[in-house]
Design a protein around this motif. Structure first.
Motif, short mmCIF file in Angstrom:
data_model
loop_
_atom_site.label_atom_id
_atom_site.label_comp_id
_atom_site.label_asym_id
_atom_site.label_seq_id
_atom_site.Cartn_x
_atom_site.Cartn_y
_atom_site.Cartn_z
N MET A 1 -23.06 -15.90 43.08
CA MET A 1 -22.88 -14.45 43.04
C MET A 1 -23.79 -13.87 41.97
O MET A 1 -23.87 -14.39 40.86
N ILE A 2 -24.51 -12.79 42.33
CA ILE A 2 -25.39 -12.10 41.40
C ILE A 2 -24.58 -11.08 40.62
O ILE A 2 -23.79 -10.32 41.19
N LEU A 3 -24.76 -11.05 39.30
CA LEU A 3 -24.01 -10.12 38.47
C LEU A 3 -24.66 -8.74 38.48
O LEU A 3 -25.89 -8.61 38.45
N ALA A 4 -23.82 -7.71 38.50
CA ALA A 4 -24.29 -6.33 38.48
C ALA A 4 -23.28 -5.47 37.73
O ALA A 4 -22.09 -5.79 37.69
N PHE B 1 -14.19 -19.60 29.60
CA PHE B 1 -15.51 -19.00 29.81
C PHE B 1 -16.56 -20.07 30.04
O PHE B 1 -17.48 -19.89 30.86
N ALA B 2 -16.43 -21.22 29.33
CA ALA B 2 -17.42 -22.29 29.46
C ALA B 2 -17.44 -22.87 30.87
O ALA B 2 -18.43 -23.45 31.30
N ARG B 3 -16.33 -22.68 31.61
CA ARG B 3 -16.29 -23.19 32.99
C ARG B 3 -17.20 -22.39 33.90
O ARG B 3 -17.62 -22.88 34.94
N MET B 4 -17.50 -21.14 33.50
CA MET B 4 -18.37 -20.32 34.33
C MET B 4 -19.83 -20.66 34.02
O MET B 4 -20.27 -20.54 32.88
N GLU B 5 -20.55 -21.10 35.01
CA GLU B 5 -21.94 -21.50 34.82
C GLU B 5 -22.86 -20.35 35.24
O GLU B 5 -23.09 -20.12 36.42
N LEU B 6 -23.34 -19.61 34.25
CA LEU B 6 -24.25 -18.49 34.50
C LEU B 6 -25.68 -18.97 34.27
O LEU B 6 -25.99 -19.55 33.24
N ARG B 7 -26.55 -18.71 35.26
CA ARG B 7 -27.93 -19.17 35.13
C ARG B 7 -28.90 -18.07 35.57
O ARG B 7 -28.58 -17.22 36.40
N VAL B 8 -30.10 -18.12 34.99
CA VAL B 8 -31.17 -17.22 35.39
C VAL B 8 -31.72 -17.69 36.73
O VAL B 8 -32.01 -18.87 36.91
N ALA B 9 -31.83 -16.76 37.69
CA ALA B 9 -32.33 -17.10 39.03
C ALA B 9 -33.43 -16.11 39.41
O ALA B 9 -33.24 -14.89 39.31
N VAL C 1 -23.88 -16.44 39.04
CA VAL C 1 -22.74 -17.33 38.82
C VAL C 1 -22.98 -18.56 39.70
O VAL C 1 -22.80 -18.52 40.91
N ALA C 2 -23.42 -19.65 39.05
CA ALA C 2 -23.95 -20.78 39.81
C ALA C 2 -22.89 -21.76 40.29
O ALA C 2 -23.14 -22.55 41.20
N ASN C 3 -21.69 -21.73 39.69
CA ASN C 3 -20.67 -22.68 40.13
C ASN C 3 -19.51 -22.00 40.86
O ASN C 3 -18.40 -22.50 40.90
N LEU C 4 -19.80 -20.84 41.45
CA LEU C 4 -18.82 -20.18 42.31
C LEU C 4 -18.70 -20.93 43.63
O LEU C 4 -19.70 -21.41 44.18
N LYS C 5 -17.49 -21.07 44.13
CA LYS C 5 -17.28 -21.79 45.39
C LYS C 5 -18.07 -21.13 46.52
O LYS C 5 -17.94 -19.93 46.75
N PRO C 6 -18.94 -21.88 47.21
CA PRO C 6 -19.71 -21.31 48.32
C PRO C 6 -18.80 -20.76 49.42
O PRO C 6 -17.71 -21.30 49.67
#
Length: 650
Positions: A623-626, A550-558, A607-612
């Protein structure tokens, strides 16, 4: 016989908690580039790299795997050595902090500094991050977690030895002020000076809560803490305390090269340790930027690393080294993507350099039976080419001396561009139609071959196999393994009548479309396998992830600052979002549920570290979470009310 001038350059010693990535490769390749350059200048070069193998993290990981710490790191160190061999790194030594020669020096130095009163025993309390092997004060934590990797920290309270840092702070500031070359680039120097002026605390230099380290010589309940141990490698590898002649030959180091995240250790702790030992300080500590992915900094703890060995297998060692050296502008961060790598190979190496060499060789074979003709006479356009060659030599030399590796390659490629332009200006194919212009055609061919000779010499530090590969087609050198740098600044060293023969394309063009298709196929393999399993009626088992996953997923407020519908796509919106100071474009399939104006100003979770990836020609950088109901009939974007953009979501 007069001794050659010496030159001592180091990389940091790498922490073998896992295999190294392309960021580590950059540092090592850049240092190798400098070492090769100095050897070509006639210096007696000592190039050091190695591994920093002690510490709580190594001990913990090894125990979890049922291994002894040394057994665990031996495997990783072997992989590191193989990687450096694959990258053609020419280090003179590889130091391991577990070696007896190093441990003996660490004990000797610890004892000496203790005896003179600069190390004392006390009790330490602080927040410790095991993955980073670093202590932090409470004010340095971010939401109670490590400010570097975002992991949990633990409050550690134990008896420790401390090194009196503040005692030497003013002396270090005076040295930095009187030696502006000591910390480079200037932005890092300013950062270090500011940190020192805030006040230095005594440094914890021993631990009692683990055993994997060098024992304190006079108190074996303690082991020497990792940084005090690790930094000493720069002395132990060149014979401090055991080979005085060798030590005097190479110390002080000319350059300590490293990434910017460890500049303080090398520009504050290390020089103060040397002051306490009354040893001269290194001449330059140079901190380069990071190689960034679209999702941020590359790191082993984030799990977003790129393996350079795979890139070398696909594109060749010269091309990968060229890209690494070219992409990091002096002191600044650089961005990596495989698409950018391929684009650089196609533009610089295939279109410009490779094309120049293949065109020149083909024309000499066609017009002069594969023998380099002699030059006869000079026209203004020839003089312009020669002047450019001389200018490029001076500029490339200056850039390398200043550790501006990217600038050095930019300079060299100016000569490649000028030589290609020279072909268009002189139009050899027209000269070849007139027998009376044979001598002029010969001059043009000689000048092109000479330009290639000078270019290849100057590229040799970054691209070590280039000279021998070019020499198989155009005989430029008697021995392509023994090039002299100053020969790149001399015109008409090339012997006429040297043989030219047709060879393989040095840098074949890479089809970007094919690359995208290959990557897409790789991404779809898991999905295809899962679907096949479902079609066979195999039950799908619940899969669990660890907290590390889970720590590998970088979730950030945008914060959404702009939004519009994608043309000719009913489901897609193109959003421009802000993460702190950074802005990105994100494509999201929510157009049937939101009007663009509804989203502007909202703070969403990204999701800020998803492969472009490219969607309908637009690069989507996250990717925006919904949330949605089972049939995706209703979709609601997750939003945040009070937390500012750029902050982590945990």
């Amino acid at each position: 016989m007069e001794k050659r001038r010496s030159y001592y350059i180091t990389t940091p010693i790498y922490y073998p908690s896992d295999n190294l990535h392309i960021g580590h490769a950059y540092t090592t390749v850049a240092a190798d580039c400098m070492a090769r350059f100095k050897r070509m200048q006639g210096y007696d070069v000592f190039y050091l790299t190695g591994t920093d193998e002690h510490g709580q993290k190594i001990e913990k990981v090894a125990r979890e795997k049922g291994q002894e710490p040394l057994e665990y790191v031996d495997t990783i160190v072997s992989n590191i050595r193989r990687l450096w061999n694959t990258l053609l790194i020419t280090n003179n030594d590889f130091i391991r902090t577990t070696e007896e020669r190093h441990e003996a020096v660490v004990k000797k130095i610890f004892q000496k500094v203790y005896d003179q009163g600069d190390i004392f025993i006390s009790e330490y309390e602080g927040w410790y991050c095991t993955p980073c092997e670093t202590f932090f004060t409470a004010r340095q934590l971010v939401d109670g977690k490590c400010p570097d990797c975002g992991r949990e920290t633990e409050l550690v309270k134990e008896e420790s030895y401390f090194f009196k840092m503040a005692k030497y702070a003013n002396r270090l500031l005076e040295h930095i002020e009187s030696h502006p070359e000591f910390i480079q680039p200037e932005s890092r120097r300013n950062e270090v000076v500011s940190f020192i002026k805030m006040g230095l605390e005594d440094l914890c230099v021993s631990r009692t809560t683990f055993r994997w380290g060098v024992p304190v010589p006079f108190n074996d309940k303690h082991v020497v803490y990792v940084w005090f141990d690790a930094l000493i490698n720069y002395l132990s590898a060149i014979g401090y305390g055991s080979d005085e002649e060798k030590f005097q030959r190479y110390w002080p180091a000319d350059v300590h090269l490293m990434a910017k995240d460890i500049i303080r250790f090398h520009a504050i702790i290390w020089p103060i340790m040397l002051m306490a030992l009354d040893i001269p300080l290194p001449k330059t500590v140079f901190a380069h930027g990071w190689i960034m992915l679209e999702g941020g900094k590359m790191s082993k703890s984030k799990g977003n690393v790129i393996d350079p060995r795979i890139l070398i297998q696909k594109y060749g060692v010269d091309a990968v080294r060229y890209y690494l050296v070219k992409e990091l502008t002096s002191g600044q961060d650089g961005l990596y993507s495989e698409e950018m790598l391929v684009t650089r190979i196609n533009s610089d190496l295939a279109n410009d350099l490779g094309n120049l060499i293949s065109r020149t060789a083909a024309m000499i074979i066609r017009y002069f039976d594969g023998k380099i003709p002699a030059a006869a006479g000079q026209e203004p356009v020839d003089l312009e080419l020669k002047q450019m060659a001389a200018q490029v030599y001076q500029e490339a030399t200056a850039k390398l001396e200043g550790l501006d590796f990217s600038g050095y390659l930019v300079a060299v490629m100016k000569l490649v561009s000028r030589a290609n332009k020279y072909i268009d200006e002189t139009e050899p194919w027209l000269l070849a139609r007139d027998e009376n212009k044979k001598a002029r055609l010969g001059t043009v061919m000689y000048n092109l071959a000479e330009s290639i000779r000078m270019t290849v010499i100057m590229l040799a530090p970054a691209m070590p196999t280039l000279a021998s590969r070019v020499n198989q087609q155009i005989e430029l050198f008697d021995d392509p393994e023994r090039l002299v740098w100053e020969d790149a600044g001399k015109w008409e060293l090339l012997r006429s009548n040297s043989k030219v023969s047709k060879g393989e394309i040095l840098f074949p063009r890479i089809d970007l479309k094919t690359l995208e298709e290959d990557n897409a196929m790789d991404d779809n393999k898991a999905a295809v396998a899962e679907k096949a399993s479902e079609e066979k009626g195999e039950p799908k088992q619940q899969e669990y992830i660890s907290i590390e996953d889970f720590a590998r997923m970088e979730l950030r407020v945008a914060e959404v600052i702009a939004c519009e519908k994608m043309p000719k796509a009913d489901k897609l919106l193109i959003l421009r979002v802000r993460l702190g100071e950074e802005e990105r474009t994100v494509v999201s399939g929510i157009a049937k549920h939101y009007q663009p104006e509804e989203l502007i100003g909202k703070r969403v979770v990204l999701v800020a570290n998803l492969k472009p990836t490219k969607l309908r020609g637009t690069l989507s950088q996250g990717m925006i979470l919904a949330a949605s109901d089972p049939g995706d009939n209703d979709i609601e974007v997750l939003t945040v009310e009070r937390i500012a953009s750029g902050n982590r979501v945990k």
